[in-house]
Design a protein around this motif. Sequence first.
Motif, mmCIF file in Angstrom:
data_model
loop_
_atom_site.group_PDB
_atom_site.id
_atom_site.type_symbol
_atom_site.label_atom_id
_atom_site.label_comp_id
_atom_site.label_asym_id
_atom_site.label_seq_id
_atom_site.Cartn_x
_atom_site.Cartn_y
_atom_site.Cartn_z
ATOM 1 N N GLU A 130 33.022 26.489 -10.769
ATOM 2 C CA GLU A 130 32.214 27.606 -10.747
ATOM 3 C C GLU A 130 32.602 28.458 -11.842
ATOM 4 O O GLU A 130 31.573 29.259 -12.816
ATOM 5 C CB GLU A 130 32.191 28.374 -9.374
ATOM 6 N N TYR A 190 20.839 26.365 -10.253
ATOM 7 C CA TYR A 190 21.985 26.326 -11.329
ATOM 8 C C TYR A 190 23.086 26.898 -10.680
ATOM 9 O O TYR A 190 24.016 27.467 -11.315
ATOM 10 C CB TYR A 190 21.467 27.016 -12.406
ATOM 11 N N SER A 191 23.537 26.956 -9.353
ATOM 12 C CA SER A 191 24.749 27.190 -9.033
ATOM 13 C C SER A 191 25.225 25.991 -8.144
ATOM 14 O O SER A 191 24.766 25.430 -7.139
ATOM 15 C CB SER A 191 24.586 28.341 -7.658
ATOM 16 N N PRO A 192 26.603 25.641 -8.894
ATOM 17 C CA PRO A 192 27.072 24.437 -8.442
ATOM 18 C C PRO A 192 27.643 24.499 -6.823
ATOM 19 O O PRO A 192 27.873 23.737 -6.058
ATOM 20 C CB PRO A 192 28.141 24.062 -9.413
#
Lengths: 442, 287
Positions: free
Chosen positions: A20, A353-355
């Motif tokens: 992140e 788009y947030s792992p």
Amino acid sequence: MQWWGMTTINKIKNGLLTFERVVERKRYWRALRDTLTLLFPFVLIGAYVSLMNQVCFQKNGFFNHIYGLSHWVPAFKQLGVYTTMLSLSLNGLIAVIAAFAAANFVARSAQRDNLLAGLSAAVSFVMLNFNYAFFDGRPGNAARFLETNLGSQGIFLALLVGLVTGWLFNHLVRRPHVHQAVETQRHLLRRARNNWLPLVSGLLLFSWLGYGISFVSKRGLNGLFYQVFALPFGNPGAVLTAMLGTTLLSNVFWLIGIIGPVDYSGNSAVSTVQNLQYALQHGSAWGAPNPITLHTVFDSFANVGGPGMTLALVIAILWRSRNRNYRAVAKASWLPAIFNFNQPLLVGLPIAYSPLLAIPFLLAPVASMLISWTALKLQLMPPVVYPVGRTTPGFLIGWLGTGGDWRALLVSLVNLAVATAIYLPFVLLANQTEEGARDHEA
Amino acid sequence: MKRNWWKWLVGVLVLMGVCWPAYNWSKANVKTLKNAGRTRMAPVIMIPGSSATQNRFDSLITELGKETPKKHSVLKLTVQTNGTIKYSGSIDRKDNEPFIVIGFANNKDGKANIDKQAVWLNTAFKALVKTYGFNHFYALGHSNGGLIWTLFLERYLKETPKVQIDRLMTIASPYNMESTSTTAKTSMFKELYRYRSGLPRSLTVYSIAGTENYSSDGTVPANSVNYGKYIYQNQVKHFTEITVTGANTAHSDLPQNKQIVALIRQYLLAENVPDSVRRQNQRQPKQ
């Protein structure tokens, strides 16, 4: 044994956190996330407007159904018109803002003329969605732009246009842009001269692309996108693995901003109508001919708070999160989330788009589907057969759709609890990213 | 602690205030659905010709959609050889005139196959009536699709007595198969002729023939299309034959031929077509 388990979990945890943080530092990735967060206020207002419009002032809105608003609210119809206008203008043009913001952030990160880059991207994006049927001269096709592509459906493409335009500005302009405290006409004209190359090449690139695409697809590049992305979604029938695969893919698309390429047309699918007819004739949902369909398993039980069971995320954040950003976004967006509008969460946290949040976003619906599927297979509850509006609070859909069966409500609540449990560790992890970031700054 | 207690109480009250009316609404809704049924729906059911699939009418449907303000939703069925049905697409809740296309897994030509296809049509038709509960429908058949319709109307529609067909349009349907003769009768025609008294009396039929030259559309002989009159005349309320010539009149082009699309709009769908189309269809003198 337990010690070994703990170390693996810690390893995974640290791996995720590092990933992140690394990803956060990439210029284009950052621009993407910043764009989404910048969109948050617009999307939030849009969600509340949709809430007013679709829950209250539409004929098939949930509150209109249950409180009969159309009978006693004065000017119900006018309010419907007004809120529809708001919704179409706010939600219907959000992608143009996204294109502007993305190019703006990318150009700014390299000290280029971010304002011109943003404007150029917005124009390019609109141009990409020109309606070439306009030239047919048919009276029905008079719209100049493919308006449906300019709304939230077009966000993915808009981000792409923004990034490309930003890239052009970063690489085709040699000198960095210096912000003036007070603009002079001289400086403004110099900006035009410095930036004419990326400006013209961006416009040419996207206009050619748009014109070229128009020979292949009538709905523009976006239409082509949606056709391709909708390809894997034939009707998966009643096979569990096929249903899981289809819905997982659909949720992946949501994550990258391709919102709802798949229209399951839940309420009007043949299997659903057959179920309804059966239930109407027999007075009960038990024994309906198609107990397991996308509608009875996914639509009705795995979309509480919108795709990804996002109401569970809201609960997890409000309950245990110490991340101030998360709490702020969740506090602002819980009400729309109850009625299945999760776009503010998608762009505000952002989930997109947030792992970190992508994992539970994909896993929670899978868990819900497995639980609902098992309950249906073991005949612990009847299938959802009666039509329920799209804006019905997610955790009530099973209950109302079965004609008020308490067991279905119970399954919905179990789903919500399990989904919350799935989100919780990731929300707690995000506490650490916040602390990590603070350490970094300090 | 005291503040929390209040919050919980308000939350529970709000939840009750939503759930109770919601429950009542769903009960009432089920009751209205039960009483209403879907009687207002009258679908247009289309059957493609031999070796064509359930997607045969896609360009016709696009063509129809271009001009009409009304959007028709499309449901496609494929009947397997064992009588099971595969569905794709869906019918919108509010659509009273949806298009339904019925294709067959075995879509081969020949009398034996057409006889079977009429039986499969019956299976699909009954399933549709059971699901959507309509009382009226319109039918369109291209090529052999028209023969399948005719057989079905003669022999099988009475198995669903509550449902009535209002209009049938056949496009280049070879009632006497490939025969170009005006006298020789094929076994297909003989069968259609034998059962003709089973045709619904109230039916209105339009039979459209396309001709590239004086004798055929390249595949189906005009004389074979003409044989329709021996079947329908004096059996149904109205029987009209229309011949279309000019550009795009090859057999497979007919369903999307502009002239025929105009005919479908005016006669089968009974749309309120603009005067220009009406004049073109009826050759009325300009007023």
